[in-house]
Design an enzyme around this catalytic site. Sequence first.
Site, PDB file in Angstrom:
ATOM      1  N   LYS A 115       5.532   0.307  -0.877  1.00 60.24           N
ATOM      2  CA  LYS A 115       6.613   1.283  -0.711  1.00 60.24           C
ATOM      3  C   LYS A 115       6.674   2.242  -1.895  1.00 60.24           C
ATOM      4  O   LYS A 115       7.073   3.387  -1.744  1.00 60.24           O
ATOM      5  CB  LYS A 115       7.954   0.571  -0.497  1.00 60.24           C
ATOM      6  CG  LYS A 115       8.073  -0.019   0.907  1.00 60.24           C
ATOM      7  CD  LYS A 115       9.490   0.028   1.423  1.00 60.24           C
ATOM      8  CE  LYS A 115       9.644   0.126   2.912  1.00 60.24           C
ATOM      9  NZ  LYS A 115       9.236  -0.936   3.761  1.00 60.24           N
ATOM     10  N   LYS A 196       0.815  -1.705   9.127  1.00 62.32           N
ATOM     11  CA  LYS A 196       1.752  -2.257  10.098  1.00 62.32           C
ATOM     12  C   LYS A 196       2.674  -1.158  10.634  1.00 62.32           C
ATOM     13  O   LYS A 196       2.918  -0.172   9.946  1.00 62.32           O
ATOM     14  CB  LYS A 196       2.570  -3.399   9.486  1.00 62.32           C
ATOM     15  CG  LYS A 196       3.734  -2.967   8.642  1.00 62.32           C
ATOM     16  CD  LYS A 196       4.656  -4.144   8.370  1.00 62.32           C
ATOM     17  CE  LYS A 196       5.988  -3.674   7.819  1.00 62.32           C
ATOM     18  NZ  LYS A 196       6.882  -3.058   8.811  1.00 62.32           N
ATOM     19  N   LYS A 199       9.504   1.253  10.552  1.00 60.68           N
ATOM     20  CA  LYS A 199      10.535   2.240  10.899  1.00 60.68           C
ATOM     21  C   LYS A 199      10.376   3.485  10.058  1.00 60.68           C
ATOM     22  O   LYS A 199      10.703   4.580  10.468  1.00 60.68           O
ATOM     23  CB  LYS A 199      11.926   1.640  10.669  1.00 60.68           C
ATOM     24  CG  LYS A 199      12.336   0.658  11.728  1.00 60.68           C
ATOM     25  CD  LYS A 199      13.772   0.227  11.521  1.00 60.68           C
ATOM     26  CE  LYS A 199      13.867  -1.163  10.961  1.00 60.68           C
ATOM     27  NZ  LYS A 199      13.953  -1.239   9.528  1.00 60.68           N
TER      28      LYS A 199
HETATM   29  P1  ATP Z   1      11.086  -0.260   7.045  1.00 61.89           P
HETATM   30  O1  ATP Z   1      10.011   0.756   7.122  1.00 61.89           O
HETATM   31  O2  ATP Z   1      12.469   0.306   6.935  1.00 61.89           O
HETATM   32  O3  ATP Z   1      10.838  -1.344   6.015  1.00 61.89           O
HETATM   33  P2  ATP Z   1      10.329  -2.180   9.069  1.00 61.89           P
HETATM   34  O4  ATP Z   1       9.815  -1.780  10.397  1.00 61.89           O
HETATM   35  O5  ATP Z   1       9.361  -2.761   8.071  1.00 61.89           O
HETATM   36  O6  ATP Z   1      11.107  -0.921   8.485  1.00 61.89           O
HETATM   37  P3  ATP Z   1      12.369  -4.133   8.327  1.00 61.89           P
HETATM   38  O7  ATP Z   1      13.793  -3.807   8.529  1.00 61.89           O
HETATM   39  O8  ATP Z   1      11.773  -4.051   6.942  1.00 61.89           O
HETATM   40  O9  ATP Z   1      11.509  -3.213   9.337  1.00 61.89           O
HETATM   41  O10 ATP Z   1      12.061  -5.580   8.881  1.00 61.89           O
HETATM   42  C1  ATP Z   1      12.833  -6.172   9.898  1.00 61.89           C
HETATM   43  C2  ATP Z   1      12.108  -7.369  10.465  1.00 61.89           C
HETATM   44  O11 ATP Z   1      11.032  -6.917  11.313  1.00 61.89           O
HETATM   45  C3  ATP Z   1      11.478  -8.253   9.401  1.00 61.89           C
HETATM   46  O12 ATP Z   1      11.688  -9.593   9.754  1.00 61.89           O
HETATM   47  C4  ATP Z   1      10.021  -7.895   9.449  1.00 61.89           C
HETATM   48  O13 ATP Z   1       9.199  -8.960   9.046  1.00 61.89           O
HETATM   49  C5  ATP Z   1       9.814  -7.537  10.927  1.00 61.89           C
HETATM   50  N1  ATP Z   1       8.739  -6.551  11.117  1.00 61.89           N
HETATM   51  C6  ATP Z   1       8.720  -5.298  10.612  1.00 61.89           C
HETATM   52  N2  ATP Z   1       7.623  -4.641  10.997  1.00 61.89           N
HETATM   53  C7  ATP Z   1       6.901  -5.501  11.773  1.00 61.89           C
HETATM   54  C8  ATP Z   1       5.662  -5.394  12.476  1.00 61.89           C
HETATM   55  N3  ATP Z   1       4.954  -4.281  12.445  1.00 61.89           N
HETATM   56  N4  ATP Z   1       5.215  -6.468  13.175  1.00 61.89           N
HETATM   57  C9  ATP Z   1       5.949  -7.620  13.205  1.00 61.89           C
HETATM   58  N5  ATP Z   1       7.133  -7.791  12.558  1.00 61.89           N
HETATM   59  C10 ATP Z   1       7.621  -6.743  11.851  1.00 61.89           C
HETATM   60 MG    MG Z   2      10.031  -3.303   6.104  1.00 63.79          MG
END
Ligand code: ATP
Ligand code: MG
Length: 325
Positions: A115, A196, A199
């Site tokens: 990040k 991965k 968001k």
């Molecule tokens: P950000 O970019 O804001 O970090 P994010 O998509 O990584 O968004 P988080 O809010 O950090 O989402 O994570 C929420 C949950 O979703 C966590 O338990 C994380 O492990 C899971 N998660 C996030 N991205 C993935 C993915 N690509 N595949 C599977 N699980 C995911």
């Molecule tokens: Mg995340």
Amino acid sequence: MNKQTVVGGIRPTNKLHIGNYLGALKQFVAISNDNQITSYFFIVDLHSLTTPFEPKELKTNILDAAATYLAAGFNPKNSNLFIQSHIPEHAELAWIFNCITPLGELERMTQFKEKSQQHATNINAGLLSYPVLMAADILIYKPNGVSVGEDQVQHVELSRVIARKFNNKFGNTFPEPQTYIRKPLRIMSLTDPTKKMSKTGDEALNMDDEPKEIARKLKKAVTASEPGKKSPGEENLMFLLNHFGSEESVRHFTEAQNSGKLKYFELKETLAQNISDYFAEFREKKKELLSKPDYLAQVLGDGARKARETAHKTITEVKQKIGLL
Ligand code: ATP
Ligand code: MG
């Protein structure tokens, strides 16, 4: 036998995508409906402040996240759903933990490295100490398990390190929680399948995308590979098909893949249809819930009230142990 306690959370940085669903929310929903488990699930708004954000969007995203949980089948009667910042004890405990966490432990976190590269012009102290706040979010409820996706396992390990440090210094207070993952999985970005889906990363496939939008995003999905290597994009699409596709389409495309006759455009079209169908009911329910903000506020208020009782007990115990009370 004592009931198990499990916690989990998602940042309201944007709409939830299908990676959040398969990796986290689907499991939250199952846990929230299990009456053998006491659970706390939160919308981690304080964590959203560590990466660039717009105040107006943040407010919308918080309600959007609540509607997403509920439309996906989350049971607020059997579980506690609330907004992290409504329980100030999380931030209070995080400060105390900050003062016992070695800097080196934070600097080596993979997510911090990723990040801080992604937001090179905004590497704030919160981005570094994010996992300490996450340890407080978790430990304040003294859970046995933390429901997370695979990319968050390192942060759960850190919460165990912090629990151990606190216990050694001030006496036994926190259990060391385990990760609660039914099936570790990671959904990759459609446009860069080496990363991965996130968001805050490349355009994600959201749970509430309309069918046209799903088709448009899948059409653009990258399937190219380096010579002699498997296509990571193809693997990702096939993985999604396994989760969202009908038995028949899984069989059809697996056979095509094995015989080297896989047609990407056909796979993308079928997958778009399958994902649209899978979330059709969800889309309708979510629209309905978003039209009832009072109901959402009531659910979140009830969840916060119950969670705060537990959080308050823990912070009082902590303050007594460290000599603040
Ligand atoms: P950000 O970019 O804001 O970090 P994010 O998509 O990584 O968004 P988080 O809010 O950090 O989402 O994570 C929420 C949950 O979703 C966590 O338990 C994380 O492990 C899971 N998660 C996030 N991205 C993935 C993915 N690509 N595949 C599977 N699980 C995911
Ligand atoms: Mg995340």
